[in-house]
Design a protein around this motif. Structure first.
Motif, short mmCIF file in Angstrom:
data_model
loop_
_atom_site.label_atom_id
_atom_site.label_comp_id
_atom_site.label_asym_id
_atom_site.label_seq_id
_atom_site.Cartn_x
_atom_site.Cartn_y
_atom_site.Cartn_z
N LYS A 130 0.87 -1.16 0.11
CA LYS A 130 -0.35 -0.23 0.53
C LYS A 130 1.02 1.19 -0.10
O LYS A 130 1.44 1.50 0.72
CB LYS A 130 -0.98 0.11 1.35
N GLY A 131 0.65 2.38 -1.29
CA GLY A 131 1.33 2.92 -1.16
C GLY A 131 2.14 3.33 -1.57
O GLY A 131 3.36 4.57 -1.94
N ILE A 132 3.08 2.40 -2.32
CA ILE A 132 3.82 2.19 -3.03
C ILE A 132 3.79 2.23 -4.70
O ILE A 132 2.18 2.48 -4.93
CB ILE A 132 4.82 1.07 -2.77
N PHE A 173 -2.03 2.18 -5.16
CA PHE A 173 -0.94 2.52 -4.87
C PHE A 173 -0.61 3.49 -4.95
O PHE A 173 -1.66 4.35 -5.25
CB PHE A 173 -0.41 1.82 -6.31
N ASN A 174 0.63 4.09 -4.77
CA ASN A 174 0.68 5.84 -4.83
C ASN A 174 0.44 6.28 -6.72
O ASN A 174 0.21 7.39 -6.95
CB ASN A 174 1.87 5.85 -4.48
N ALA A 175 1.54 5.69 -7.24
CA ALA A 175 1.43 5.80 -9.05
C ALA A 175 1.60 3.91 -9.13
O ALA A 175 2.48 3.76 -8.56
CB ALA A 175 2.33 7.10 -9.23
N CYS A 191 -1.86 5.78 -15.24
CA CYS A 191 -0.44 5.83 -16.31
C CYS A 191 0.80 6.69 -15.70
O CYS A 191 1.90 7.49 -17.30
CB CYS A 191 -1.51 6.52 -17.26
N GLN A 192 0.58 7.46 -14.53
CA GLN A 192 1.94 8.18 -14.19
C GLN A 192 2.91 7.78 -14.83
O GLN A 192 4.14 8.69 -14.30
CB GLN A 192 1.60 8.78 -12.82
N LEU A 193 3.13 6.38 -14.33
CA LEU A 193 5.17 6.01 -14.36
C LEU A 193 4.92 5.37 -15.75
O LEU A 193 6.50 5.69 -16.10
CB LEU A 193 5.17 5.29 -12.98
C1 LIG Z 1 3.71 9.65 -3.83
O1 LIG Z 1 3.45 9.88 -5.03
C2 LIG Z 1 3.27 11.50 -4.27
C3 LIG Z 1 3.72 12.26 -6.50
O2 LIG Z 1 2.93 12.15 -6.48
C4 LIG Z 1 4.83 11.27 -3.42
O3 LIG Z 1 5.12 13.07 -3.64
C5 LIG Z 1 5.54 11.34 -2.55
O4 LIG Z 1 6.00 11.86 -1.80
C6 LIG Z 1 4.31 9.52 -2.65
N1 LIG Z 1 4.86 9.19 -1.62
C7 LIG Z 1 4.40 7.61 -1.07
C8 LIG Z 1 4.06 7.53 0.07
O5 LIG Z 1 5.62 7.31 -1.86
#
Ligand SMILES: *[C@@H]1O[C@H](CO)[C@@H](O)[C@H](O)[C@H]1NC(C)=O
Ligand SMILES: *[C@@H]1O[C@H](CO)[C@@H](O)[C@H](O)[C@H]1NC(C)=O
Ligand SMILES: *[C@@H]1O[C@H](CO)[C@@H](O)[C@H](O)[C@H]1NC(C)=O
Length: 744
Positions: A130-132, A173-175, A191-193
């Motif tokens: 979660k969050g990666i 997921f974060n992105a 699609c961000q990455l």
């Molecule tokens: C999640 O992504 C954002 C940019 O989209 C970034 O600023 C942030 O640090 C990221 N958070 C984690 C936990 O990786």
């Protein structure tokens, strides 16, 4: 009387099946989904006919593989080759069965393994995704999307409100880079990455223009640190590392710098994919109707593969190049076809893949418009109405509607009949809901770790006494202290367990009499009614002036948990039936009343079910039963991930820590009640994980106690069950007779 309809239906169906089963031995109509496939099928038909292979093959056209399964069900076609996901749907929705499987390079029945890969230095596990950031082969693809998303949902890690999986993944997921998830319907972060082509165009295309597309692309996305985890197949890392490829991006990659995430939370070397993977992906298989003789289909294809696989013949079963396409009818990499002996779709798919498909079956198209919540009191209707309004304001899906019934049991019946969808139930009701009405848990309550009133173990507490270390088998003739008549830890669980084990044997169903004969004396507050044996109140002491002896109130000093414990501590009794925390709450200075002030917890011990004694701190291993948390129960056809997805999202807004949103899920004070819909002491709604049935939710020890109390001869409900059973049996036998006569 649904049973009667079912019988009639099944009789009609039986007649239909009989007719078609005969036809189906005369020919096999193969369902094809493209012109090229139809051409290959026609060539196969001619080749088989020329070789005298029977029964004759015919070719029909379907619009899609899913359409073919419908046609097979409707007797418009007889066979089609499907991948795992479609085998799941065909099996679940139409009852079709796999009868012939493709074999490739892997072991029989296996296409490949879906794995999650991370870089070695990262401390990521399957539990910390979660969050990666994440890399996927493409939207809706097996190893890159279906299996990881299905697995994460099924295991309770990923929640999907409204079964909107792309949105759920984008929030989890974060992105990400999920090639193909580039239309307006998909959240942007999917699609961000992505990288696009060499000039940065065509970002997130579902084809090789996107450099992070497919297995190699998803792995590259990880290798270039765009994402922290890649969902690929077991062969991907070996194929693109250690100099195995000429691609410039992969030149310096070493397989030892990567590792796999295992389902149990550990990691493993990339070579360990056989034991460390998300799921084994089943091979494709030929499916047919349940009434079709699978052996005949196998024999047909087996004769075919003996003649038309390998050199020497024009027609090639496992080659599609002549038709300008790939994988027509059979996958081109097929080396052999084998008979599937189990002819069972679940067995063919395997547990891992099956579970991933169940998670993935959370589908917005099959989501009910509203979820009818069954409630049983005016106060509960009131709270339910407010809950529905609050959820609607936050646009939570599906919407809640409130249905009221007189009793919990009526709710269970309504859900069984699909006139209601959801009800929250506790211990014994969960048992009835599961056993009698076939309901299953969709989510559960969780209480805080130091909350001993809801999540607790029922224990048998004794004094430490080396010269008289009696065990649970020696309870006969001992003096017993109980919290009260009919109470869970003090009566139902211990007495139920002793009866189930046959240690206490009531005659004429008189349980109080049997208990009074088993123990030499007891204090069971509230057993002071007429026609109860007086020995059940013999050890009670009443209030300071000796009045109110055996009353179910604090006036009886041996009442409830601390009272039963006091009864033991003061040597009135030899054993106290309490909960695991009672001893800690009343010893080591925690209780300053004069009788408790000098007690030490170490002076007490627990009696275990296996005949041992254990320290009071070992309650998790040594107890009579664990009292289960309340569960949200539904019809087995209801998608439990949709229900949990709603409640999990709802508790973000209306759970315990929330303020400012008005409605509070775990609070009933506004509605002048207690424990309405949820227990007030709940802190969270949790996924059921692998506890999918009422038995798994309640666990065997608790069920044993319940069944002990409900021995058929001795409880009203037991009698009712037996009568119902007899009635059904009679009706069914009558129908069978009737049918036999009718058929003559
Ligand atoms: C999640 O992504 C954002 C940019 O989209 C970034 O600023 C942030 O640090 C990221 N958070 C984690 C936990 O990786
Ligand atoms: C390892 O995990 C911890 C938390 O569990 C996190 O704070 C830390 O950043 C992680 N380290 C790496 C290298 O990812
Ligand atoms: C992926 O699958 C979902 C569900 O079957 C479907 O609605 C969606 O259109 C598919 N996406 C693409 C890009 O094919």
């Amino acid at each position: 009387m649904p049973k009667i309809f079912a019988m009639k239906n099944s009789r009609n169906v039986f007649v239909l099946l009989f007719v078609h089963a005969t036809l189906c031995l005369e020919r096999v109509r193969w369902c094809t989904v493209s012109q090229q496939e139809l051409s290959k099928c026609n060539d196969m038909r001619k080749a088989f006919a020329g070789a005298g292979i029977l029964p004759p093959l015919e070719c029909t056209e379907g619009a899609s593989a899913a359409d073919c399964t419908q046609m097979i069900k409707d007797y418009l076609a007889d066979a089609v080759t499907l991948n795992g996901r479609l085998i799941y749907q065909a099996g679940k929705e139409h009852g079709l069965k796999p009868v012939v499987g493709e074999v490739y390079d892997q072991e029989i029945g296996t296409s490949y393994y879906a794995v999650a890969v991370v870089k070695k230095g990262s401390n990521i596990t399957i539990n910390s995704l979660k969050g990666i950031t994440s890399c996927h082969t493409g939207i809706n693809r097996t190893a890159g999307w279906n299996v990881p998303v299905g697995y994460l949902i099924d295991s309770g890690r990923l929640t999907a409100m409204g079964c909107d999986l792309p949105k759920a993944v984008s929030e989890y997921f974060n992105a990400s880079c999920v090639p193909g998830a580039n239309s307006v319907n998909y959240p942007k972060s999917l699609c961000q990455l992505c990288k696009g082509d060499l000039s940065g165009q065509n970002k997130c295309q579902g084809n090789s223009q996107e450099q992070y597309y497919d297995y190699s692309g998803a792995f590259r996305c990880l290798a270039e640190d765009a994402g922290a985890v890649a969902f690929v197949k077991h062969s991907t890392v070996p194929e693109y590392t250690d100099g195995k490829t000429l691609s410039s991006w992969a030149q310096n990659l070493r397989s030892q710098d990567f590792q796999l995430l295992c389902r149990d939370g550990t990691t493993a070397d990339v070579t360990e994919w056989r034991t460390c993977h998300l799921a084994r992906i089943p091979a494709r298989a030929v499916v047919v109707r349940p009434d079709t003789d699978g052996t005949v289909v196998f024999q047909l294809l087996n004769q075919g593969q003996q003649r038309f696989n390998g050199a020497g013949t024009k027609f090639q079963m496992f080659d599609s190049t002549a038709y300008g396409a790939q994988n027509l009818i059979f996958r081109d990499s097929t080396t052999e076809l084998v008979a599937i002996t189990s002819q069972n779709y679940k067995a063919w798919l395997g547990d891992e893949y099956l579970h991933a498909m169940e998670g993935l079956s959370c589908d917005p198209n099959t989501l009910p418009e509203s979820l009818n919540w069954c409630v049983v009191s005016t106060e509960e209707i009131w709270k339910c109405g407010e809950m529905a309004t609050a959820f609607r304001k936050k646009n939570l899906k599906p919407e809640i509607q409130c249905i009221s019934a007189k009793t919990k049991e009526e709710c269970m019946e309504l859900i069984q009949k699909k006139e209601s969808d959801v009800v929250t139930l506790g211990g014994a009701d969960i048992y009835t809901a599961g056993k009698t009405y076939g309901l299953v848990p969709a989510a559960g309550e969780s209480y805080s770790a130091d909350d001993n009133s809801n999540a607790y173990y029922a224990v048998a507490l004794v004094k430490r006494n080396p010269s008289n270390a009696f065990t649970i088998s020696d309870l006969k003739g001992k003096k017993s202290c109980h919290t009260g008549l009919g109470r869970t830890a003090g009566w139902n669980i211990p007495i139920g367990m002793l009866m189930k084990k046959g240690i206490i044997k009531p005659r004429d169903c008189n349980i109080p009499q049997a208990v009074s004969e088993f123990f030499s004396a007891s204090c069971v507050p509230s057993a002071n009614q007429d026609n109860y044996p007086s020995k059940l109140c013999q050890l009670c002491i009443g209030d300071d002036s000796g009045n109110n002896k055996c009353s179910a109130s604090s006036q009886e000093r041996y009442y409830s948990y601390s009272g039963a414990f006091r009864c033991l501590a003061q040597d009135s009794g030899d054993v106290a039936f309490v909960k695991h925390s009672t001893v800690f709450e009343n010893t080591d200075g925690k209780n300053t009343e004069s009788w408790a002030r000098n007690l030490k917890s170490s002076d007490f011990q627990l009696l275990c079910r296996n005949g041992a004694r254990a320290e009071v701190t070992q309650f998790a291993q040594c107890h009579l039963a664990q009292v289960p948390a309340q569960a949200i129960m539904v019809h087995p056809d209801t998608n439990i991930f949709a229900v949990y997805g709603l409640l999990d999202k709802a508790q973000d807004y209306f759970g315990n820590d929330s303020n400012g949103n008005g409605f509070k899920m775990f609070d009933s004070s506004t509605f002048q009640g207690k424990n309405l819909i949820f227990k007030d002491s709940a802190v969270e709604i949790v996924p059921v994980k692998e506890r999918r049935t009422y038995k798994e939710w309640l666990e065997s020890e608790y069920i044993e106690s319940l069944e002990g109390m409900q021995t058929p001869q001795c409880s009203g409900s037991g009698n009712k069950l037996i009568q119902q059973h007899l009635l059904v049996t009679t009706v069914v036998s009558f129908l069978i007779l009737y049918q036999l006569q009718d058929l003559d």
